[in-house]
Design a protein around this motif. Structure first.
Motif, short mmCIF file in Angstrom:
data_model
loop_
_atom_site.label_atom_id
_atom_site.label_comp_id
_atom_site.label_asym_id
_atom_site.label_seq_id
_atom_site.Cartn_x
_atom_site.Cartn_y
_atom_site.Cartn_z
N TYR A 42 0.10 -43.48 -35.58
CA TYR A 42 -0.32 -42.80 -36.26
C TYR A 42 -0.26 -42.75 -37.72
N GLU A 43 -1.24 -42.60 -38.65
CA GLU A 43 -1.42 -42.55 -39.78
C GLU A 43 -0.44 -41.63 -40.78
N LYS A 44 -0.86 -40.73 -40.19
CA LYS A 44 -0.53 -39.32 -41.06
C LYS A 44 0.48 -38.54 -39.76
N GLY B 243 2.85 -27.87 -26.29
CA GLY B 243 1.72 -27.91 -27.78
C GLY B 243 2.47 -28.36 -28.58
N ALA B 244 3.63 -28.47 -28.88
CA ALA B 244 4.95 -28.69 -30.14
C ALA B 244 3.87 -30.24 -30.09
N VAL B 245 3.33 -30.56 -30.19
CA VAL B 245 3.32 -32.25 -30.35
C VAL B 245 1.63 -32.07 -30.24
N VAL B 246 0.96 -32.37 -30.95
CA VAL B 246 -1.13 -31.92 -31.13
C VAL B 246 -0.95 -33.87 -32.05
N PRO B 247 -1.58 -34.25 -30.96
CA PRO B 247 -1.89 -34.86 -31.70
C PRO B 247 -3.70 -35.10 -32.47
N SER B 248 -4.42 -36.28 -33.02
CA SER B 248 -5.83 -35.68 -33.06
C SER B 248 -6.94 -36.39 -32.36
N ALA B 249 -7.58 -36.43 -33.04
CA ALA B 249 -9.06 -36.80 -30.90
C ALA B 249 -9.43 -38.33 -31.84
N ASP B 250 -9.01 -38.38 -32.62
CA ASP B 250 -8.95 -40.24 -33.12
C ASP B 250 -7.52 -41.39 -33.09
N GLY B 251 -6.63 -40.11 -33.08
CA GLY B 251 -5.15 -40.66 -32.36
C GLY B 251 -4.33 -41.09 -33.92
N LYS B 252 -5.24 -40.94 -35.27
CA LYS B 252 -4.60 -41.17 -36.36
C LYS B 252 -3.87 -40.44 -37.39
N SER B 253 -3.76 -39.57 -36.18
CA SER B 253 -2.90 -38.43 -37.03
C SER B 253 -2.13 -37.26 -36.33
#
Length: 255
Positions: A245-247, A150-160
Protein backbone atom coordinates in the motif's frame (compact mmCIF):
# COMPACT_ATOMS: atom_id res chain seq x y z
CA UNK A 1 78.30 -22.31 129.29
CA UNK A 2 75.98 -24.49 131.23
CA UNK A 3 77.02 -25.79 134.58
CA UNK A 4 76.85 -29.40 135.59
CA UNK A 5 73.35 -30.42 136.59
CA UNK A 6 71.75 -27.41 134.96
CA UNK A 7 69.69 -27.44 131.83
CA UNK A 8 71.53 -25.86 128.98
CA UNK A 9 69.96 -22.63 127.75
CA UNK A 10 70.43 -20.91 124.45
CA UNK A 11 72.29 -17.66 124.45
CA UNK A 12 69.75 -16.22 121.91
CA UNK A 13 65.96 -16.15 122.22
CA UNK A 14 64.38 -19.13 120.51
CA UNK A 15 62.32 -18.76 117.33
CA UNK A 16 58.70 -19.80 117.58
CA UNK A 17 57.91 -23.17 116.14
CA UNK A 18 54.78 -24.19 114.22
CA UNK A 19 53.27 -25.68 117.35
CA UNK A 20 53.93 -22.45 119.23
CA UNK A 21 52.22 -20.35 116.55
CA UNK A 22 49.25 -22.69 116.50
CA UNK A 23 48.91 -22.40 120.26
CA UNK A 24 49.12 -18.61 120.12
CA UNK A 25 46.54 -18.31 117.38
CA UNK A 26 44.17 -20.30 119.55
CA UNK A 27 44.71 -17.87 122.43
CA UNK A 28 43.26 -14.45 121.58
CA UNK A 29 44.49 -13.02 124.87
CA UNK A 30 48.10 -13.53 123.91
CA UNK A 31 49.47 -10.14 122.82
CA UNK A 32 52.12 -11.83 120.70
CA UNK A 33 49.48 -13.61 118.59
CA UNK A 34 49.73 -12.33 115.02
CA UNK A 35 46.48 -11.08 113.46
CA UNK A 36 44.58 -13.71 111.54
CA UNK A 37 44.21 -13.37 107.76
CA UNK A 38 40.88 -11.87 106.70
CA UNK A 39 38.46 -14.35 105.15
CA UNK A 40 38.58 -14.53 101.38
CA UNK A 41 35.46 -13.95 99.36
CA UNK A 42 34.31 -16.22 96.56
CA UNK A 43 36.02 -14.34 93.71
CA UNK A 44 34.82 -10.75 94.12
CA UNK A 45 36.03 -8.32 91.44
CA UNK A 46 38.14 -10.98 89.78
CA UNK A 47 35.11 -13.16 89.07
CA UNK A 48 33.13 -10.17 87.75
CA UNK A 49 36.01 -9.31 85.43
CA UNK A 50 36.00 -12.87 84.12
CA UNK A 51 32.26 -12.61 83.35
CA UNK A 52 32.78 -9.34 81.47
CA UNK A 53 35.63 -10.82 79.43
CA UNK A 54 33.54 -13.88 78.61
CA UNK A 55 30.60 -11.76 77.43
CA UNK A 56 32.92 -9.63 75.30
CA UNK A 57 34.40 -12.73 73.70
CA UNK A 58 30.88 -14.00 72.90
CA UNK A 59 29.98 -10.72 71.21
CA UNK A 60 33.16 -10.84 69.14
CA UNK A 61 32.31 -14.37 68.00
CA UNK A 62 28.82 -13.29 66.93
CA UNK A 63 30.03 -10.20 65.07
CA UNK A 64 32.88 -11.92 63.30
CA UNK A 65 31.04 -15.15 62.60
CA UNK A 66 30.14 -14.20 59.05
CA UNK A 67 33.68 -13.03 58.30
CA UNK A 68 35.14 -16.22 59.70
CA UNK A 69 32.85 -18.31 57.52
CA UNK A 70 34.17 -16.38 54.51
CA UNK A 71 37.74 -17.25 55.41
CA UNK A 72 37.02 -20.76 56.64
CA UNK A 73 34.11 -22.20 54.64
CA UNK A 74 33.88 -25.27 56.88
CA UNK A 75 33.23 -23.10 59.96
CA UNK A 76 29.53 -22.82 60.84
CA UNK A 77 28.40 -19.80 62.84
CA UNK A 78 26.08 -21.06 65.61
CA UNK A 79 24.33 -17.65 65.69
CA UNK A 80 23.80 -17.24 61.93
CA UNK A 81 20.47 -15.90 60.69
CA UNK A 82 17.96 -18.34 59.30
CA UNK A 83 14.95 -17.50 57.12
CA UNK A 84 11.98 -19.83 56.78
CA UNK A 85 9.52 -19.40 53.91
CA UNK A 86 6.10 -20.86 54.75
CA UNK A 87 4.24 -19.15 51.91
CA UNK A 88 1.56 -21.06 50.06
CA UNK A 89 1.97 -21.83 46.32
CA UNK A 90 0.41 -19.30 43.92
CA UNK A 91 -3.20 -19.92 42.93
CA UNK A 92 -4.20 -19.26 39.30
CA UNK A 93 -7.45 -17.29 39.35
CA UNK A 94 -8.03 -16.61 35.65
CA UNK A 95 -6.40 -16.20 32.23
CA UNK A 96 -7.31 -13.48 29.77
CA UNK A 97 -6.41 -13.28 26.11
CA UNK A 98 -5.05 -9.83 25.32
CA UNK A 99 -4.79 -8.12 21.97
CA UNK A 100 -3.31 -4.87 23.16
CA UNK A 101 -0.63 -2.93 21.44
CA UNK A 102 1.23 -1.00 24.14
CA UNK A 103 2.25 2.13 22.30
CA UNK A 104 3.60 4.33 25.10
CA UNK A 105 4.44 4.26 28.79
CA UNK A 106 4.82 7.14 31.20
CA UNK A 107 6.86 7.08 34.41
CA UNK A 108 5.72 9.44 37.15
CA UNK A 109 6.65 10.50 40.66
CA UNK A 110 4.26 12.10 43.12
CA UNK A 111 4.58 13.40 46.68
CA UNK A 112 1.59 12.67 48.92
CA UNK A 113 1.23 14.68 52.13
CA UNK A 114 -1.65 13.10 54.04
CA UNK A 115 -2.74 14.11 57.53
CA UNK A 116 -5.50 12.59 59.68
CA UNK A 117 -6.41 14.39 62.90
CA UNK A 118 -9.44 15.48 64.96
CA UNK A 119 -10.92 18.91 65.49
CA UNK A 120 -10.20 20.54 68.85
CA UNK A 121 -7.71 17.81 69.77
CA UNK A 122 -4.01 18.71 70.10
CA UNK A 123 -1.85 17.17 67.41
CA UNK A 124 0.62 15.75 69.92
CA UNK A 125 -2.22 13.60 71.29
CA UNK A 126 -4.09 12.52 68.15
CA UNK A 127 -2.47 13.06 64.78
CA UNK A 128 -1.13 11.03 61.91
CA UNK A 129 0.73 12.71 59.06
CA UNK A 130 2.60 10.84 56.33
CA UNK A 131 4.86 12.27 53.66
CA UNK A 132 5.08 9.62 50.94
CA UNK A 133 7.08 9.69 47.70
CA UNK A 134 5.43 7.42 45.16
CA UNK A 135 6.90 6.28 41.84
CA UNK A 136 4.75 4.51 39.26
CA UNK A 137 4.12 3.91 35.59
CA UNK A 138 1.08 3.96 33.30
CA UNK A 139 0.75 2.25 29.92
CA UNK A 140 -1.22 3.64 27.00
CA UNK A 141 -2.40 0.96 24.57
CA UNK A 142 -4.67 0.36 21.59
CA UNK A 143 -6.95 -2.64 21.86
CA UNK A 144 -6.92 -4.32 18.46
CA UNK A 145 -9.52 -6.78 19.71
CA UNK A 146 -12.12 -4.01 19.55
CA UNK A 147 -11.63 -3.29 15.85
CA UNK A 148 -15.08 -3.72 14.27
CA UNK A 149 -15.97 -5.07 10.86
CA UNK A 150 -15.34 -2.60 8.07
CA UNK A 151 -12.60 -0.86 10.04
CA UNK A 152 -10.07 -1.71 7.31
CA UNK A 153 -11.12 -0.31 3.91
CA UNK A 154 -8.69 -0.81 1.00
CA UNK A 155 -9.07 1.09 -2.25
CA UNK A 156 -10.22 -0.52 -5.48
CA UNK A 157 -6.81 -0.26 -7.06
CA UNK A 158 -5.10 -1.69 -3.98
CA UNK A 159 -2.77 1.29 -3.58
CA UNK A 160 -4.31 2.88 -0.50
CA UNK A 161 -6.03 1.70 2.67
CA UNK A 162 -7.96 3.36 5.47
CA UNK A 163 -7.93 1.93 9.01
CA UNK A 164 -10.19 3.00 11.86
CA UNK A 165 -8.89 2.17 15.33
CA UNK A 166 -10.35 2.59 18.80
CA UNK A 167 -8.88 5.45 20.82
CA UNK A 168 -5.94 4.61 23.08
CA UNK A 169 -6.73 3.59 26.64
CA UNK A 170 -4.77 3.70 29.88
CA UNK A 171 -3.74 0.61 31.74
CA UNK A 172 -3.76 0.21 35.48
CA UNK A 173 -1.28 2.35 37.36
CA UNK A 174 1.63 0.26 38.61
CA UNK A 175 3.11 1.63 41.82
CA UNK A 176 6.79 0.66 42.06
CA UNK A 177 7.33 -0.15 45.73
CA UNK A 178 11.08 -0.51 45.22
CA UNK A 179 11.30 3.17 44.25
CA UNK A 180 8.54 4.44 46.57
CA UNK A 181 9.21 5.26 50.20
CA UNK A 182 7.90 7.08 53.27
CA UNK A 183 9.96 10.25 53.60
CA UNK A 184 8.61 11.37 56.99
CA UNK A 185 5.88 10.38 59.41
CA UNK A 186 4.35 12.03 62.48
CA UNK A 187 2.09 10.29 64.97
CA UNK A 188 0.37 11.47 68.11
CA UNK A 189 0.61 9.82 71.50
CA UNK A 190 -2.74 8.03 71.18
CA UNK A 191 -1.84 6.84 67.69
CA UNK A 192 1.37 5.25 68.95
CA UNK A 193 -0.43 3.56 71.85
CA UNK A 194 -3.11 2.25 69.51
CA UNK A 195 -0.51 0.69 67.23
CA UNK A 196 1.13 -1.03 70.19
CA UNK A 197 -2.21 -2.47 71.35
CA UNK A 198 -3.87 -3.60 68.12
CA UNK A 199 -1.58 -2.57 65.25
CA UNK A 200 -2.62 -1.53 61.75
CA UNK A 201 -1.00 -3.59 58.97
CA UNK A 202 -3.00 -1.70 56.31
CA UNK A 203 -2.06 1.74 57.57
CA UNK A 204 -0.22 2.65 54.36
CA UNK A 205 -2.94 1.47 51.98
CA UNK A 206 -4.66 4.86 51.94
CA UNK A 207 -1.41 6.58 51.00
CA UNK A 208 -0.72 4.05 48.24
CA UNK A 209 -4.22 4.50 46.83
CA UNK A 210 -3.89 8.27 46.76
CA UNK A 211 -0.53 8.03 45.02
CA UNK A 212 -1.99 5.77 42.33
CA UNK A 213 -4.97 8.10 41.78
CA UNK A 214 -2.72 11.11 41.35
CA UNK A 215 -0.41 9.29 38.95
CA UNK A 216 -3.41 8.20 36.87
CA UNK A 217 -4.71 11.77 36.71
CA UNK A 218 -1.25 13.03 35.74
CA UNK A 219 -1.05 10.46 32.93
CA UNK A 220 -4.32 11.71 31.40
CA UNK A 221 -3.02 15.27 31.31
CA UNK A 222 0.51 14.44 30.14
CA UNK A 223 -0.14 13.83 26.43
CA UNK A 224 0.50 10.12 26.82
CA UNK A 225 -2.58 9.23 24.74
CA UNK A 226 -1.41 11.42 21.85
CA UNK A 227 1.98 9.73 21.96
CA UNK A 228 0.26 6.33 21.80
CA UNK A 229 -1.74 7.42 18.75
CA UNK A 230 1.38 8.60 16.96
CA UNK A 231 3.38 5.47 17.73
CA UNK A 232 0.53 3.19 16.62
CA UNK A 233 0.12 5.12 13.40
CA UNK A 234 3.81 4.79 12.58
CA UNK A 235 3.79 1.08 13.32
CA UNK A 236 0.78 0.39 11.06
CA UNK A 237 2.01 2.61 8.27
CA UNK A 238 5.28 0.74 8.12
CA UNK A 239 3.50 -2.62 8.22
CA UNK A 240 0.91 -1.81 5.51
CA UNK A 241 3.45 -0.17 3.21
CA UNK A 242 5.50 -3.33 3.34
CA UNK A 243 2.37 -5.12 1.99
CA UNK A 244 2.27 -2.85 -1.05
CA UNK A 245 0.00 0.00 0.00
CA UNK A 246 1.33 3.38 -1.03
CA UNK A 247 -1.04 5.48 1.04
CA UNK A 248 -2.13 4.57 4.56
CA UNK A 249 -4.72 6.58 6.50
CA UNK A 250 -5.16 5.90 10.24
CA UNK A 251 -8.07 7.42 12.12
CA UNK A 252 -9.23 6.94 15.72
CA UNK A 253 -12.81 6.70 16.89
CA UNK A 254 -14.00 8.53 19.98
CA UNK A 255 -13.73 6.47 23.18
Amino acid sequence: MARDGETPQSEFPGYPTADTLRTRSADPADPDTPPADPPRSGGGPARGLLWVLGAAALVVVVLLGTQVTGIFPDFRNPFAKEQTDRSQPPLLKSIQDLSRYVAAEGNFQVVVDLQNDRNNVPEFLLNQRTLFVGAGSVEAYVDFGKISEGAVVPSADGKSVEVKLPAPQFGQTNLDLDKSYVFAEERGLFNRIGELVKGDPNRQQQVYRMAEERITAAARDSGLAQRAEENTRKMLEGLLRSLGYEKVTITYTAP
